[in-house]
Scaffold this active site. Structure first.
Site, PDB file in Angstrom:
ATOM      1  CB  THR A 129     -21.126  -1.246   6.576  1.00 28.09           C
ATOM      2  OG1 THR A 129     -20.096  -2.226   6.360  1.00 28.09           O
ATOM      3  CG2 THR A 129     -21.629  -1.438   7.995  1.00 28.09           C
ATOM      4  CD  GLU A 131     -17.270  -6.219   8.389  1.00 26.23           C
ATOM      5  OE1 GLU A 131     -17.424  -6.822   9.457  1.00 26.23           O
ATOM      6  OE2 GLU A 131     -16.616  -6.672   7.444  1.00 26.23           O
ATOM      7  CE1 TYR A 153     -18.588   0.574  11.197  1.00 30.71           C
ATOM      8  CE2 TYR A 153     -18.288  -1.355   9.801  1.00 30.71           C
ATOM      9  CZ  TYR A 153     -18.563  -0.011   9.940  1.00 30.71           C
ATOM     10  OH  TYR A 153     -18.816   0.746   8.829  1.00 30.71           O
ATOM     11  CE  LYS A 157     -21.784   2.287  10.567  1.00 32.31           C
ATOM     12  NZ  LYS A 157     -22.219   3.614  10.100  1.00 32.31           N
TER      13      LYS A 157
HETATM   14  O1  F7E Z   1      -9.744  -4.707   5.559  1.00 32.73           O
HETATM   15  C1  F7E Z   1      -7.446  -7.607   5.282  1.00 32.73           C
HETATM   16  C2  F7E Z   1      -8.514  -7.646   6.352  1.00 32.73           C
HETATM   17  O2  F7E Z   1      -9.619  -2.855   7.228  1.00 32.73           O
HETATM   18  C3  F7E Z   1      -9.918  -5.323   4.288  1.00 32.73           C
HETATM   19  C4  F7E Z   1     -14.431  -0.337   6.442  1.00 32.73           C
HETATM   20  O3  F7E Z   1     -14.648   0.787   5.647  1.00 32.73           O
HETATM   21  O4  F7E Z   1     -15.172  -1.794   4.705  1.00 32.73           O
HETATM   22  C5  F7E Z   1     -14.108  -1.532   5.579  1.00 32.73           C
HETATM   23  O5  F7E Z   1     -13.878  -2.671   6.410  1.00 32.73           O
HETATM   24  C6  F7E Z   1      -9.364  -6.715   4.296  1.00 32.73           C
HETATM   25  C7  F7E Z   1      -9.781  -7.546   5.529  1.00 32.73           C
HETATM   26  O6  F7E Z   1     -11.568  -3.000   5.575  1.00 32.73           O
HETATM   27  C8  F7E Z   1      -4.480  -6.113   6.735  1.00 32.73           C
HETATM   28  O7  F7E Z   1      -8.421  -8.872   7.091  1.00 32.73           O
HETATM   29  C9  F7E Z   1      -4.965  -7.887   5.577  1.00 32.73           C
HETATM   30  O8  F7E Z   1     -10.153  -8.836   5.091  1.00 32.73           O
HETATM   31  O9  F7E Z   1      -9.402  -2.315   4.747  1.00 32.73           O
HETATM   32  P1  F7E Z   1     -10.026  -3.146   5.807  1.00 32.73           P
HETATM   33  P2  F7E Z   1     -12.851  -3.834   6.084  1.00 32.73           P
HETATM   34  O10 F7E Z   1     -12.582  -4.555   7.327  1.00 32.73           O
HETATM   35  O11 F7E Z   1     -13.340  -4.641   4.933  1.00 32.73           O
HETATM   36  C10 F7E Z   1     -16.443  -2.059   5.332  1.00 32.73           C
HETATM   37  C11 F7E Z   1     -17.450  -2.171   4.233  1.00 32.73           C
HETATM   38  C12 F7E Z   1     -16.766  -1.045   6.357  1.00 32.73           C
HETATM   39  O12 F7E Z   1     -17.913  -0.682   6.541  1.00 32.73           O
HETATM   40  C13 F7E Z   1     -15.677  -0.621   7.268  1.00 32.73           C
HETATM   41  O13 F7E Z   1     -16.011   0.555   7.957  1.00 32.73           O
HETATM   42  O14 F7E Z   1      -7.939  -6.633   4.363  1.00 32.73           O
HETATM   43  N1  F7E Z   1      -6.126  -7.196   5.765  1.00 32.73           N
HETATM   44  N2  F7E Z   1      -3.945  -7.248   6.161  1.00 32.73           N
HETATM   45  C14 F7E Z   1      -5.853  -6.090   6.482  1.00 32.73           C
HETATM   46  N3  F7E Z   1      -6.659  -5.098   6.899  1.00 32.73           N
HETATM   47  C15 F7E Z   1      -6.069  -4.052   7.586  1.00 32.73           C
HETATM   48  N4  F7E Z   1      -6.841  -3.030   7.991  1.00 32.73           N
HETATM   49  N5  F7E Z   1      -4.719  -4.056   7.872  1.00 32.73           N
HETATM   50  C16 F7E Z   1      -3.873  -5.058   7.467  1.00 32.73           C
HETATM   51  O15 F7E Z   1      -2.665  -5.031   7.706  1.00 32.73           O
END
Ligand code: F7E
Length: 335
Positions: A129, A131, A153, A157
């Site tokens: 990922t 990440e 996480y 990974k």
């Molecule tokens: O957040 C912002 C948050 O949780 C995206 C997973 O598939 O991709 C994914 O991880 C962005 C971040 O995905 C909220 O701060 C704002 O900047 O959808 P996400 P992620 O963290 O990028 C990677 C590649 C993976 O491998 C992971 O498994 O959105 N954000 N407000 C928020 N995020 C969430 N979840 N909820 C909010 O309310």
């Protein structure tokens, strides 16, 4: 030629379910690993593969249990193994770090060790990922960019990625890693920001909700279409030599842009509904995570083609359909 056998861990996830469909379509015998509780309540816990139940073979085994994994591999003896199962929600609070590390690192190790003994010719895919790049030093990132994970996480990974590389180099296994940037679809989990947005837009339209509480709207993400990303996984395992590949679009959009398009697609003004809530706040990366997929294009002939705005609108439309709503046709003004 004998029918190929594929094993997918995390088969009920977004990627696992699309991959199962792709492999069935290609004529594979598809096996999936699930937790026992999943088999006990398939309608609720295996909702993404319940429609495929007659076509795939499900096996109960927990990633944390080496003996159970070993037995499952001994029974299946797969030709290809796609290791997608993981605790995958990103948190910088380091909450439940012990479980995330145990499941993600040991699970990968147990699988590789079992395959080495029981099916050494099996081709292995590890779900890496973006990440792993974490607090990256440069953008865009490619296969040679240094990993600087900043979440548990991401750390787990990196360990899985290194285990995969090690089994490839030390034991000659055909073990590849995809370094996948964010990828979304109507089957995305509700905890991720994209589906949280599209499902709430649908609920607002249905009169079941009045607001959308989000964290930081500024972060930029390289968002692609999960259905195309599982095709890249398959292509990696069809190569003569195993290797690692960045899978990404190379294009960035902000959370705010996603929100704007999602609300506009049903004729709503996002500013009337979105509330910024510190509970969901995560700091934005100083250097955004943006992938350079040139190697995947060159070697695998793979390229992300789905348009961002079309993907957002499709996800909203699908969430509306799930609530039984007719989607109004809106002339697009945002893209
Ligand atoms: O957040 C912002 C948050 O949780 C995206 C997973 O598939 O991709 C994914 O991880 C962005 C971040 O995905 C909220 O701060 C704002 O900047 O959808 P996400 P992620 O963290 O990028 C990677 C590649 C993976 O491998 C992971 O498994 O959105 N954000 N407000 C928020 N995020 C969430 N979840 N909820 C909010 O309310």
């Amino acid at each position: 030629m004998a029918q190929k056998k594929a094993l997918i861990t995390g088969v009920n996830g977004q990627d696992g379910s699309y991959l199962a469909e792709l492999l069935l379509h290609k004529g594979y015998e598809v096996h999936g690993l699930v937790r026992r509780v999943g088999l006990e309540a398939p309608e609720r816990r295996l909702e993404r593969v319940v429609a495929l139940r007659d076509q795939i073979k499900l096996h109960a085994a927990s990633l944390e249990n080496y003996a159970a994994l070993y037995q499952a591999i001994a029974k299946i003896r797969p030709d290809e193994c796609y290791h997608l199962a993981a605790a995958s929600f990103v948190s910088y609070e380091f909450d439940d770090e012990f479980s995330t590390l145990t499941t993600n690192i040991n699970g990968t190790h147990y699988l590789l060790a079992s395959l080495k003994d029981l099916a050494p010719h099996c081709r292995f895919y590890f779900a890496g990922t973006s990440e792993m790049f974490g607090a990256a030093e440069a953008s865009p990132q490619d296969e040679s960019t240094r990993f600087r994970p900043r979440s548990i996480y991401g750390i787990s990974k990196v360990a899985g990625f290194e285990l995969t590389r090690n089994y490839r180099e030390r034991y000659g296994m055909h073990a590849s890693s995809g370094i996948l940037f964010n990828h979304e679809s109507p089957r995305r989990g509700f905890e991720f920001v994209t589906r949280k947005i599209t499902s709430t837009v649908a609920r607002i339209l249905a009169g079941q909700s009045t607001e959308l509480r989000l964290g930081n709207l500024e972060p930029l993400r390289d968002w692609g279409d999960a259905r195309q990303y599982v095709e890249a996984m398959w292509r990696m395992l069809q190569q003569e030599h195993a290797d690692d590949y960045v899978i990404a679009t190379g294009r960035l959009h902000s959370v705010k842009q996603f929100v704007e398009i999602a609300f506009a697609s049903v004729g709503l003004d996002w500013q009337q509904y979105v509330v910024v809530d510190q509970n969901y706040y995560r700091p934005a990366e100083k250097i955004p995570l943006c992938g350079n997929p040139a190697k995947a294009k060159r070697v695998l002939g793979w390229e992300a083609t789905t348009d961002f705005a079309i993907l957002v609108r499709e996800m909203v439309a699908e969430d509306c359909r799930l609530l039984g709503l007719e989607l109004p046709i809106i002339e697009s003004t945002v893209s």
